[in-house]
Design a protein around this motif. Sequence first.
Motif, PDB file in Angstrom:
ATOM      1  N   PRO A 169       0.774  -1.008   0.014  1.00  0.00           N
ATOM      2  CA  PRO A 169       0.010  -0.295   0.088  1.00  0.00           C
ATOM      3  C   PRO A 169       0.712   1.109  -0.080  1.00  0.00           C
ATOM      4  N   ALA A 170       1.715   1.410   0.781  1.00  0.00           N
ATOM      5  CA  ALA A 170       3.118   2.623   1.210  1.00  0.00           C
ATOM      6  C   ALA A 170       3.254   2.514  -0.665  1.00  0.00           C
ATOM      7  N   GLU A 171       3.971   1.653  -1.008  1.00  0.00           N
ATOM      8  CA  GLU A 171       3.834   1.972  -2.811  1.00  0.00           C
ATOM      9  C   GLU A 171       2.947   2.403  -3.542  1.00  0.00           C
ATOM     10  N   ILE A 172       1.728   1.968  -3.642  1.00  0.00           N
ATOM     11  CA  ILE A 172       0.574   2.310  -4.247  1.00  0.00           C
ATOM     12  C   ILE A 172       0.531   3.707  -4.182  1.00  0.00           C
ATOM     13  N   VAL A 173       0.110   3.983  -2.881  1.00  0.00           N
ATOM     14  CA  VAL A 173      -0.097   5.386  -2.759  1.00  0.00           C
ATOM     15  C   VAL A 173       1.270   6.573  -2.899  1.00  0.00           C
ATOM     16  N   THR A 174       2.148   6.310  -2.729  1.00  0.00           N
ATOM     17  CA  THR A 174       2.975   7.371  -3.421  1.00  0.00           C
ATOM     18  C   THR A 174       2.998   7.128  -5.208  1.00  0.00           C
ATOM     19  N   GLY A 175       2.822   6.143  -5.268  1.00  0.00           N
ATOM     20  CA  GLY A 175       2.829   6.066  -6.670  1.00  0.00           C
ATOM     21  C   GLY A 175       1.338   7.272  -7.158  1.00  0.00           C
ATOM     22  N   VAL A 176       0.463   7.592  -6.627  1.00  0.00           N
ATOM     23  CA  VAL A 176      -0.459   7.516  -7.333  1.00  0.00           C
ATOM     24  C   VAL A 176      -0.379   9.123  -6.411  1.00  0.00           C
ATOM     25  N   GLN A 177       0.758   9.548  -5.142  1.00  0.00           N
ATOM     26  CA  GLN A 177       0.869  10.809  -5.372  1.00  0.00           C
ATOM     27  C   GLN A 177       2.159  11.448  -6.656  1.00  0.00           C
ATOM     28  N   SER A 178       3.180  11.006  -7.098  1.00  0.00           N
ATOM     29  CA  SER A 178       3.606  11.437  -7.795  1.00  0.00           C
ATOM     30  C   SER A 178       2.626  11.365  -9.038  1.00  0.00           C
ATOM     31  N   LEU A 179       1.950  10.737  -9.367  1.00  0.00           N
ATOM     32  CA  LEU A 179       0.819  10.981 -10.685  1.00  0.00           C
ATOM     33  C   LEU A 179      -0.159  12.430 -11.046  1.00  0.00           C
ATOM     34  N   LEU A 180       0.280  12.392  -9.652  1.00  0.00           N
ATOM     35  CA  LEU A 180      -0.886  13.493  -9.011  1.00  0.00           C
ATOM     36  C   LEU A 180       0.146  14.520  -9.196  1.00  0.00           C
ATOM     37  N   HIS A 181       1.097  14.837  -9.279  1.00  0.00           N
ATOM     38  CA  HIS A 181       2.663  16.280  -9.263  1.00  0.00           C
ATOM     39  C   HIS A 181       2.279  16.198 -10.486  1.00  0.00           C
ATOM     40  N   THR A 182       2.622  15.793 -11.128  1.00  0.00           N
ATOM     41  CA  THR A 182       3.430  15.195 -12.513  1.00  0.00           C
ATOM     42  C   THR A 182       2.552  15.240 -13.744  1.00  0.00           C
ATOM     43  N   GLY A 183       1.172  14.575 -13.346  1.00  0.00           N
ATOM     44  CA  GLY A 183      -0.017  14.855 -13.891  1.00  0.00           C
ATOM     45  C   GLY A 183       0.621  13.416 -15.580  1.00  0.00           C
ATOM     46  N   GLY A 184       1.068  12.503 -14.782  1.00  0.00           N
ATOM     47  CA  GLY A 184       1.412  11.588 -16.068  1.00  0.00           C
ATOM     48  C   GLY A 184       3.331  11.671 -17.042  1.00  0.00           C
ATOM     49  N   GLU A 185       3.369  13.344 -16.179  1.00  0.00           N
ATOM     50  CA  GLU A 185       5.276  13.558 -17.389  1.00  0.00           C
ATOM     51  C   GLU A 185       5.682  12.546 -16.759  1.00  0.00           C
ATOM     52  N   ARG A 186       6.188  11.930 -17.820  1.00  0.00           N
ATOM     53  CA  ARG A 186       7.825  11.650 -17.826  1.00  0.00           C
ATOM     54  C   ARG A 186       8.967  12.116 -18.448  1.00  0.00           C
ATOM     55  N   ASP A 187       9.425  13.254 -17.812  1.00  0.00           N
ATOM     56  CA  ASP A 187      10.720  14.598 -18.074  1.00  0.00           C
ATOM     57  C   ASP A 187      11.535  13.624 -17.677  1.00  0.00           C
ATOM     58  N   LEU A 188      11.947  12.687 -16.969  1.00  0.00           N
ATOM     59  CA  LEU A 188      13.341  12.093 -16.459  1.00  0.00           C
ATOM     60  C   LEU A 188      13.473  10.713 -17.604  1.00  0.00           C
ATOM     61  N   LEU A 189      12.781  10.112 -18.074  1.00  0.00           N
ATOM     62  CA  LEU A 189      12.498   9.490 -18.960  1.00  0.00           C
ATOM     63  C   LEU A 189      14.378   8.942 -19.854  1.00  0.00           C
ATOM     64  N   GLY A 190      14.091   7.973 -19.543  1.00  0.00           N
ATOM     65  CA  GLY A 190      15.825   7.819 -20.139  1.00  0.00           C
ATOM     66  C   GLY A 190      16.977   8.015 -19.556  1.00  0.00           C
ATOM     67  N   LYS A 191      16.739   8.720 -18.689  1.00  0.00           N
ATOM     68  CA  LYS A 191      18.041   9.800 -18.336  1.00  0.00           C
ATOM     69  C   LYS A 191      18.539   8.354 -17.087  1.00  0.00           C
ATOM     70  N   ARG A 192      19.390   9.006 -16.508  1.00  0.00           N
ATOM     71  CA  ARG A 192      20.060   7.973 -15.400  1.00  0.00           C
ATOM     72  C   ARG A 192      20.765   9.346 -14.387  1.00  0.00           C
ATOM     73  N   VAL A 193      19.821   8.874 -13.028  1.00  0.00           N
ATOM     74  CA  VAL A 193      20.151   9.848 -11.944  1.00  0.00           C
ATOM     75  C   VAL A 193      20.597   8.958 -10.839  1.00  0.00           C
ATOM     76  N   LEU A 194      21.144   9.578 -10.056  1.00  0.00           N
ATOM     77  CA  LEU A 194      22.253   8.822  -9.112  1.00  0.00           C
ATOM     78  C   LEU A 194      21.936   9.475  -8.138  1.00  0.00           C
ATOM     79  N   ILE A 195      21.686   8.618  -6.780  1.00  0.00           N
ATOM     80  CA  ILE A 195      20.900   9.852  -5.490  1.00  0.00           C
ATOM     81  C   ILE A 195      22.030   8.747  -4.657  1.00  0.00           C
ATOM     82  N   SER A 196      22.465  10.051  -3.554  1.00  0.00           N
ATOM     83  CA  SER A 196      22.586   9.071  -2.002  1.00  0.00           C
ATOM     84  C   SER A 196      22.070   9.673  -0.803  1.00  0.00           C
ATOM     85  N   ALA A 197      21.939   8.951  -0.363  1.00  0.00           N
ATOM     86  CA  ALA A 197      20.896   9.123   0.629  1.00  0.00           C
ATOM     87  C   ALA A 197      21.835   8.869   2.354  1.00  0.00           C
ATOM     88  N   GLY A 198      20.730   8.927   3.087  1.00  0.00           N
ATOM     89  CA  GLY A 198      20.898   8.504   4.570  1.00  0.00           C
ATOM     90  C   GLY A 198      22.434   9.183   5.028  1.00  0.00           C
TER      91      GLY A 198
END
Length: 399
Positions: A169-198
């Motif tokens: 459920p948490a992953e599904i909710v996050t997916g819904v929230q993302s689509l509400l923000h982007t409207g479904g646009e994939r502006d990073l499609l195919g881009k390689r994104v590197l992120i550090s965390a923690g």
Amino acid sequence: MEQPQRVLIGIGGGIAAYKVCEVISTLFKAGMQVRVILTDSAKQFITPLTVATLARHPAYTDADFWQPHERPLHIELGEWGDVFLIAPLTANTLAKLSYGIADNLLTNTVLASKCPVLLAPAMNTEMWQQVAVQRNWQQLLTDTRFHGLAPGYGLLACDRIGAGRMAEPAEIVTGVQSLLHTGGERDLLGKRVLISAGGTREYLDAVRFIGNPSTGKMGLALAQAALHRGAIVTLVHAPIEESVPPGIRAIAVVNAEQMQQAMLENFPDADLTVMSAAVADVKPAAYSSEKLPKRSLPEQLLLAPVPDIVAELGRRKQLHQRLIGFAAQTGDIITPARQKLAQKKLDAIVANPIDKADVGFGSNFNAAIFLDFHGRQVEISQCSKLQLAHHLFDFVHGL
């Protein structure tokens, strides 16, 4: 006042339908309007009364579809939703959607809508792995309206351990929230994104370390937001409290030296790098592989510097690459962030106030000021870390 966001949910006939109750409840508590459609087979697993109670609105079934309405029900519902979630997506409904078949309220509403559709399949492993099912899944995802949360691996209701378990459920909710923000646009499609965390840990002995309160929630939110926008995501993370969602390549590290090695190895392939990890500034000068007795602890702890990862990335950055840093500060957050932006050769920086209530380390919320090398400055008031992540990617898009 802003119009509440509207989520339409279609529930298919599978045992995973019970998980959707948590999704409905979570979305409603977040202030969203929720409408639910149940297929006839879904009613064998969960009742209309249950979802109606959670959504605070009557559920829709095929019986409603065939009743007279002022306007056709599937048209009304299709125009109403900002995002359409189908969970669990059964093999039967998947096949119908992939071929444009509309023989019930759910499938007719999909064809009568234009909003992005989030799909969360769930079925037995053998069913999921059938050639026909995989063909239908891949074919449906070629339509840019449809966004998929592939099923995970685990214990299924048939007692089989394998692929086919619906996203949590948490992953599904996050997916819904993302689509509400982007409207479904994939502006990073195919881009390689590197992120550090923690927060990195610099050990004195087998159990004691110098660290910080970072939980990695911001980095995880960035990774999820990038994934939902179409990116190929690699997450280099120090110890974090939450699991990394499927679809994200995760590299676990502990200390700054290990994080530096992982970041440098993956940086050349990255189009966009976001250094959100809270990396230690110093480490104990000496390390013991065994736990030191209390009496043996030094009265004065000698310290040594650790690698300045983001500065090294700035030195290696190529013209096509974008590098984003974070600066967690108290008091004046803009001045030190501007200095770091210039000194580390960053394209943009996120200045975080960590001395305000319920933002920053350990919180589910954050606030920030975005700065870039063009002189742009955008302030983001308190919001969820996923929302902040999307605001950052919107800001970076301007680079």
